[in-house]
Design an enzyme around this catalytic site. Structure first.
Site, PDB file in Angstrom:
ATOM      1  N   GLY A  16      41.348  44.825  33.978  1.00 18.76           N
ATOM      2  CA  GLY A  16      41.120  44.598  32.551  1.00 18.76           C
ATOM      3  C   GLY A  16      40.529  45.778  31.821  1.00 18.76           C
ATOM      4  O   GLY A  16      39.983  45.619  30.718  1.00 18.76           O
TER       5      GLY A  16
ATOM      6  N   HIS B 157      38.261  46.770  40.624  1.00 16.75           N
ATOM      7  CA  HIS B 157      37.938  45.772  39.592  1.00 16.75           C
ATOM      8  C   HIS B 157      38.142  46.363  38.189  1.00 16.75           C
ATOM      9  O   HIS B 157      37.269  46.289  37.312  1.00 16.75           O
ATOM     10  CB  HIS B 157      36.496  45.280  39.758  1.00 16.75           C
ATOM     11  CG  HIS B 157      36.238  43.955  39.111  1.00 16.75           C
ATOM     12  ND1 HIS B 157      35.232  43.107  39.522  1.00 16.75           N
ATOM     13  CD2 HIS B 157      36.843  43.318  38.060  1.00 16.75           C
ATOM     14  CE1 HIS B 157      35.220  42.016  38.762  1.00 16.75           C
ATOM     15  NE2 HIS B 157      36.195  42.135  37.870  1.00 16.75           N
TER      16      HIS B 157
ATOM     17  N   ARG C  24      38.722  36.917  40.433  1.00 16.94           N
ATOM     18  CA  ARG C  24      37.352  37.092  40.884  1.00 16.94           C
ATOM     19  C   ARG C  24      37.359  37.290  42.399  1.00 16.94           C
ATOM     20  O   ARG C  24      38.142  36.683  43.115  1.00 16.94           O
ATOM     21  CB  ARG C  24      36.488  35.870  40.536  1.00 16.94           C
ATOM     22  CG  ARG C  24      36.465  35.497  39.083  1.00 16.94           C
ATOM     23  CD  ARG C  24      35.812  36.542  38.215  1.00 16.94           C
ATOM     24  NE  ARG C  24      34.359  36.536  38.338  1.00 16.94           N
ATOM     25  CZ  ARG C  24      33.567  37.434  37.753  1.00 16.94           C
ATOM     26  NH1 ARG C  24      34.102  38.422  37.062  1.00 16.94           N
ATOM     27  NH2 ARG C  24      32.262  37.354  37.888  1.00 16.94           N
TER      28      ARG C  24
ATOM     29  N   GLU D 123      31.463  43.076  46.148  1.00 14.97           N
ATOM     30  CA  GLU D 123      31.443  44.296  45.334  1.00 14.97           C
ATOM     31  C   GLU D 123      29.994  44.714  45.046  1.00 14.97           C
ATOM     32  O   GLU D 123      29.143  43.872  44.799  1.00 14.97           O
ATOM     33  CB  GLU D 123      32.149  44.048  43.986  1.00 14.97           C
ATOM     34  CG  GLU D 123      33.614  43.768  44.059  1.00 14.97           C
ATOM     35  CD  GLU D 123      34.221  43.492  42.678  1.00 14.97           C
ATOM     36  OE1 GLU D 123      33.527  43.728  41.663  1.00 14.97           O
ATOM     37  OE2 GLU D 123      35.364  43.027  42.612  1.00 14.97           O
TER      38      GLU D 123
END
Length: 342
Positions: free
Chosen positions: A254, A251, A205, A234
């Site tokens: 994932g 980001h 994070r 962000e």
């Protein structure tokens, strides 16, 4: 039933095809109180802050966030208001592990890291961290794990990782308070205690790493280099830091198609269970092009330099790069004699 959905959640229309719902798709950051006033449910990502300002007076009964993290949900308010909620723990854990594996391979190829003689420090050993530990072991690294909340007797203190690790990678939730806060866990004091000029990876994070402290650590050589996927502020990220780090990505650690499909399936299944709807068949991610020939190098499947180059060339496109992310698979399944299963 009316559902408001972040329009960047992939494969959602396909997943909801068998369910009789009114689905309204909208940019996550733009979802507002008037949109949800007569809705029954929301399916969101981190860009939608679900709190009293958004939900007061609405008919929303259920919220699913198609993400592991849920600090964008005001869970105290949701519980008080009787709004059920769920996240997707572990949905993209293997995707983040793929990201870290690729980073480690690049550090070996381009930064002179001898994996067989290096120590990997893993901070946080949940769904993601446990897979990252496996990646490190498979690459021949010595692996140290720090996760005080789990209380595993085989784990070590953060101080030991600070002293011994050649690579330190963070996989913790964002916690500003409580017994184990993680906000700015990597601060000036942390960097000042490092002994081996490690490489720093943050794909957990934004805010776990104090970016101003990281600036200073890079400038004074306390760390060898940094790989940053999650950023403070962000999508308005620190461009000076972006240009300074070895790899900077928007980001997307994932963001494999496998992880995205997992998150969508988990969200839809949770929605169906809550409202007593028959759960549809899970969707599968698309296949790589038939022309793709895999030679056994994991960097063929994913090389984070590609994402880093795109972001560094246009940092203002942070959200666009996330929303229109290219197809990425974690595995290649044999379809022709020239393709190898992994």
């Amino acid at each position: 039933m009316k559902i408001i959905i972040d329009d960047k959640i992939p494969y959602m229309q396909e997943a909801l095809r068998e369910i009789a719902v009114e689905a309204i798709y909208k940019k996550g950051a733009d979802i507002c109180a008037s949109d949800v006033r007569d809705a029954d449910a929301l399916i969101v990502r981190t860009r939608t802050r679900c709190d009293e300002r958004l939900l007061a007076g609405s008919t929303v009964k259920f919220i699913a966030t198609a993400t592991i993290g849920y600090d964008h949900l005001d869970t105290a308010y949701l519980d008080k208001a009787g709004i059920a909620w769920t996240n997707c723990p572990g949905c993209n854990a293997s995707s983040v592990a793929q990201y870290v594996r690729s980073v480690l391979l690049l550090l070996a190829e381009e930064q002179g890291l001898n994996l067989s003689e290096a120590t990997l420090g893993v901070v946080g050993c949940g769904h993601v961290g446990s897979l990252v530990c496996k990646v490190g072991s498979e690459l021949g690294m010595r692996v140290l794990v720090c996760d005080p909340p789990l209380g595993n007797p085989g784990f070590v203190s953060l101080a030991e990782i600070e002293q011994q690790a050649d690579v330190i990678t963070f996989h913790v939730p964002m916690e500003r308070g409580g017994s184990y806060p993680t906000w700015h866990i990597a601060d000036d004091e942390f960097f000042g205690r490092l002994r081996r000029r490690p490489f720093i990876i943050n794909s957990s994070r934004g805010g776990v790493v104090d970016e101003q402290a990281l600036h200073r650590a890079l400038n004074n050589g306390t760390v060898s280099q940094a790989i940053i996927d999650t950023w403070e502020g962000e999508p308005a990220i620190d461009c000076a830091l972006l240009n300074k780090v070895y790899i900077g990505t928007p980001h997307i650690a994932g963001y494999s198609a496998d992880g995205k499909a997992n998150a969508t399936n988990m969200s839809v299944q949770a929605l169906c269970r809550h409202f007593g709807i028959k759960i549809p068949e899970p969707i599968a991610p698309p296949s790589l092009p038939a022309s793709f020939v895999y030679t056994g190098n994991p960097l063929q499947l994913y090389n984070p330099h590609d994402d880093s180059l795109r972001l560094k060339s246009n940092p203002d496109a942070f959200e666009h790069l996330r929303g229109d992310y290219p197809l990425r698979r974690e595995h290649i399944y044999a379809q022709t004699p020239h393709q190898c299963a992994e």
